[in-house]
Design a protein around this motif. Structure first.
Motif, PDB file in Angstrom:
ATOM      1  N   GLY B 221      54.738  45.786  29.846  1.00  0.00           N
ATOM      2  CA  GLY B 221      53.610  44.928  29.754  1.00  0.00           C
ATOM      3  C   GLY B 221      53.106  44.515  31.229  1.00  0.00           C
ATOM      4  N   ILE B 222      51.909  44.340  31.271  1.00  0.00           N
ATOM      5  CA  ILE B 222      51.454  43.681  32.638  1.00  0.00           C
ATOM      6  C   ILE B 222      50.853  42.317  32.372  1.00  0.00           C
ATOM      7  N   ARG B 223      51.136  41.338  33.087  1.00  0.00           N
ATOM      8  CA  ARG B 223      51.154  39.906  32.934  1.00  0.00           C
ATOM      9  C   ARG B 223      49.454  39.741  33.110  1.00  0.00           C
ATOM     10  N   ASP B 224      48.722  38.985  32.406  1.00  0.00           N
ATOM     11  CA  ASP B 224      47.546  38.699  32.670  1.00  0.00           C
ATOM     12  C   ASP B 224      47.407  37.658  33.629  1.00  0.00           C
ATOM     13  N   PRO B 225      46.618  38.238  34.773  1.00  0.00           N
ATOM     14  CA  PRO B 225      46.714  37.479  35.857  1.00  0.00           C
ATOM     15  C   PRO B 225      45.412  35.971  35.277  1.00  0.00           C
ATOM     16  N   GLY B 229      50.054  35.565  28.865  1.00  0.00           N
ATOM     17  CA  GLY B 229      50.470  36.668  28.130  1.00  0.00           C
ATOM     18  C   GLY B 229      50.432  38.009  28.709  1.00  0.00           C
ATOM     19  N   VAL B 230      49.981  39.018  28.132  1.00  0.00           N
ATOM     20  CA  VAL B 230      50.123  40.298  28.645  1.00  0.00           C
ATOM     21  C   VAL B 230      48.574  40.822  28.508  1.00  0.00           C
ATOM     22  N   ILE B 231      48.089  41.216  29.799  1.00  0.00           N
ATOM     23  CA  ILE B 231      46.679  41.771  29.459  1.00  0.00           C
ATOM     24  C   ILE B 231      46.734  43.357  29.016  1.00  0.00           C
ATOM     25  N   ALA B 232      47.753  44.157  29.524  1.00  0.00           N
ATOM     26  CA  ALA B 232      47.594  45.558  29.350  1.00  0.00           C
ATOM     27  C   ALA B 232      49.139  46.140  29.291  1.00  0.00           C
ATOM     28  N   SER B 233      49.307  47.443  28.811  1.00  0.00           N
ATOM     29  CA  SER B 233      50.715  47.851  28.719  1.00  0.00           C
ATOM     30  C   SER B 233      50.489  49.362  29.354  1.00  0.00           C
ATOM     31  N   LEU B 234      51.834  49.830  30.047  1.00  0.00           N
ATOM     32  CA  LEU B 234      51.794  51.151  30.455  1.00  0.00           C
ATOM     33  C   LEU B 234      53.198  51.907  29.528  1.00  0.00           C
ATOM     34  N   GLU B 235      52.977  53.184  29.278  1.00  0.00           N
ATOM     35  CA  GLU B 235      54.070  53.974  28.827  1.00  0.00           C
ATOM     36  C   GLU B 235      54.480  54.825  30.049  1.00  0.00           C
ATOM     37  N   VAL B 316      42.681  46.509  39.172  1.00  0.00           N
ATOM     38  CA  VAL B 316      42.359  45.595  40.038  1.00  0.00           C
ATOM     39  C   VAL B 316      41.780  44.387  39.028  1.00  0.00           C
ATOM     40  N   VAL B 317      42.109  43.070  39.137  1.00  0.00           N
ATOM     41  CA  VAL B 317      41.402  41.989  38.401  1.00  0.00           C
ATOM     42  C   VAL B 317      40.814  41.057  39.519  1.00  0.00           C
ATOM     43  N   ASP B 318      39.366  40.894  39.475  1.00  0.00           N
ATOM     44  CA  ASP B 318      38.929  40.047  40.419  1.00  0.00           C
ATOM     45  C   ASP B 318      38.671  38.636  40.025  1.00  0.00           C
ATOM     46  N   THR B 319      38.538  37.752  40.972  1.00  0.00           N
ATOM     47  CA  THR B 319      38.329  36.590  40.768  1.00  0.00           C
ATOM     48  C   THR B 319      37.418  36.086  39.762  1.00  0.00           C
ATOM     49  N   ILE B 333      46.419  53.655  30.972  1.00  0.00           N
ATOM     50  CA  ILE B 333      46.782  52.019  30.579  1.00  0.00           C
ATOM     51  C   ILE B 333      46.143  51.699  29.136  1.00  0.00           C
ATOM     52  N   ARG B 334      46.899  50.896  28.261  1.00  0.00           N
ATOM     53  CA  ARG B 334      46.227  50.361  27.207  1.00  0.00           C
ATOM     54  C   ARG B 334      45.940  48.674  27.285  1.00  0.00           C
ATOM     55  N   PHE B 335      44.847  48.402  26.935  1.00  0.00           N
ATOM     56  CA  PHE B 335      44.582  46.850  27.016  1.00  0.00           C
ATOM     57  C   PHE B 335      45.241  46.120  25.761  1.00  0.00           C
ATOM     58  N   GLU B 336      45.916  44.966  25.949  1.00  0.00           N
ATOM     59  CA  GLU B 336      46.567  44.505  24.748  1.00  0.00           C
ATOM     60  C   GLU B 336      45.863  43.000  24.536  1.00  0.00           C
ATOM     61  N   SER B 337      45.169  42.713  25.631  1.00  0.00           N
ATOM     62  CA  SER B 337      44.495  41.289  25.214  1.00  0.00           C
ATOM     63  C   SER B 337      43.408  41.472  24.563  1.00  0.00           C
ATOM     64  N   GLU B 338      42.890  40.450  23.606  1.00  0.00           N
ATOM     65  CA  GLU B 338      41.695  40.481  22.754  1.00  0.00           C
ATOM     66  C   GLU B 338      40.492  40.263  23.742  1.00  0.00           C
ATOM     67  N   ASP B 339      40.731  39.586  24.794  1.00  0.00           N
ATOM     68  CA  ASP B 339      39.251  39.431  25.662  1.00  0.00           C
ATOM     69  C   ASP B 339      39.488  40.119  26.709  1.00  0.00           C
TER      70      ASP B 339
END
Lengths: 119, 349
Positions: B221-225, B229-235, B316-319, B333-339
């Motif tokens: 799981g990749i932390r949402d910057p 929580g988690v923004i996305a996941s990778l297998e 890359v998540v920008d400001t 990648i698979r996005f996990e966050s609803e927004d």
């Protein structure tokens, strides 16, 4: 084919279906919050029961809160408060650590959602 | 009929035995080790608890050794080197430092100097070299400008056999953006030597995994910057590393402004165009250096640097909360966050 053969066939098919569902799908949600402290103590808190727990560390008490099936570090005596800012953990495998006060909070379940959290 | 019943029973027993055989696969062993000033989570599959324990103890002592050797200012090989470099004279390097210097020099050049382990003095000036976070204030602009004028870079180092010197007295080595990646690579090497084929090593959020988690891939799981929580996941499976540089990892606040630990070597100030960069690559060392370099490069220039460093899969998540992916990352990648916003696909040049 005799009746027994059919029974075997049906049972075998059922077993395949059930085992597929059991082993390949259905990531189970987290069921408990595991709190580990620097002195080696571990406390397991079931997530269905709202509660708070204070655990001691070298800097003071860290307060863990469990509510609505989630858990968080609600308060910590450390200076950067990274652990508090992380917020709620709600998925199996999610972990947050407070290194200064040596407290680790991890959500665990029958099957963890994640093997690791990258940040 | 008796025969039928007994054959039915035999078949059911066989089926149950097959299922049970599926259950008796080896259990993974997990342990959290405190090393590198962070928590290192290791999960590995081994034939026996004794074998797992042997591997874990060995990793623990390896990590301890690396932490002491590569510490930029405590008494150790790198601490000693940093005392001797400003003299400009030749001296013998600690043997374990030459490979890490060699690989980081190559990566620094590929990154156009955006990953620059020679700016240890700048890191000190900001106060990000210690284990405790600085309280502020930020350094004086004159002090930053004076260090930038001296332009320390890895190519200032001259190496002859095991001897080394610096042509620039301002060079101070700090492998803060590299040691974790390089160290995780050494840990995986050690596990492979010990005959372990399935393991994940997570050093404070940056990780490398080999093999698989039993019958499935490793899930990361990749932390949402942008928040919680988690923004996305990778297998991941086989042998891959996932490294993220984020502005939320180490920072201090002064006068209502936040200053984080990823310093742009061109300006001397924290790079402020993106929130986080996640890199997926075989090598932990490359992924670690690239995550830092692409963070510094910012939202326009990062694809160019990624191509130069040989990195294919990037997020890359920008400001402004925008998410950009390379085509190779988009596939995985698979996005996990609803927004999660619509990711922008950025092909590499």
């Amino acid at each position: 084919m005799k009746r027994g053969d059919w029974v075997v066939l049906v049972l075998a098919t059922l077993l395949i279906g059930v085992s597929y569902a059991h082993f390949w799908t259905g990531r189970m949600p987290a069921t408990e919050a595991r709190v580990q402290t620097g002195d080696g103590h571990r406390h397991d808190l079931p997530l269905e029961h709202d509660t708070t727990l204070r655990v001691p560390g070298p800097l003071g008490d860290t307060r863990i809160e469990v509510r609505d099936g989630r858990a968080r570090i609600a308060d910590s005596p450390c200076s950067d408060k990274f652990c508090v800012h992380y917020g709620w953990l709600h998925r199996g495998g999610e972990t947050i650590a407070c290194l200064p006060n040596r407290v680790v909070l991890q959500l665990a379940g029958a099957e963890q959602d994640f093997d690791a959290i990258n940040f | 009929m008796t025969l039928r019943r007994s054959s039915l029973r035999a078949l059911l027993t066989l089926l149950a035995a097959l299922l049970l055989a599926g259950c008796s696969k080896p259990e993974p062993y997990s342990e959290t080790i405190i090393a590198f000033g962070t928590l290192v989570d290791v999960t590995l599959y081994a034939e026996s608890p004794a074998k797992a324990d042997e591997a874990l103890r060995m990793i623990e002592s390896d990590l301890q050794y690396m932490h002491e050797t590569w510490h930029p200012w405590k008494a150790g090989s790198l601490g000693r080197m940093n005392l001797l470099l400003p003299t400009g004279g030749w001296f013998s390097s600690g043997p374990s430092l030459l490979p890490i210097i060699g690989q980081s020099t190559t990566l620094s050049e590929q990154s156009d100097g955006l990953f620059n382990p020679a700016i240890g003095q700048l890191v000190d000036l900001w106060g990000f070299h210690g284990e405790d976070l600085p309280a502020g204030p930020p350094p004086e602009p004159e002090a930053i400008a004076a260090l930038l004028d001296q332009a320390p870079r890895m190519s200032d180092l001259e190496i002859d056999g095991i001897r080394i010197r610096s042509r620039n007295p301002a060079v101070k080595l700090d492998f803060g953006a590299f040691a974790k990646g390089y160290g995780v690579d050494r840990v995986i090497e050690r596990l492979v030597e010990l005959g372990i084929t399935d393991a994940i090593v997570n050093a404070g959020g940056d990780l490398r995994a080999i093999g698989r988690h039993g019958s499935r891939d490793w899930r990361v799981g990749i932390r949402d910057p942008r928040g919680q929580g988690v923004i996305a996941s990778l297998e991941i499976s086989g042998d891959e590393s996932v490294f993220t540089s984020g502005n939320y990892e180490r920072f201090f606040e002064w006068d209502g402004k936040r200053y984080h630990h990823i310093i742009d070597p061109r300006t001397g100030y924290p790079a402020d165009d993106v929130l986080s960069v996640t890199v997926l690559h075989d090598s932990g060392a490359v992924a670690d250096a690239a995550a830092t370099a692409l963070f510094v490069a910012g939202r326009e220039d990062w694809p160019r640097i990624a191509a130069r460093m040989g990195v294919q899969a990037v997020m890359v998540v920008d400001t402004d909360g925008g998410v950009a992916l390379t085509p190779a990352m988009a596939e995985r990648i698979r996005f996990e966050s609803e927004d999660a916003p619509d990711p922008q696909i950025r092909p590499l040049p």
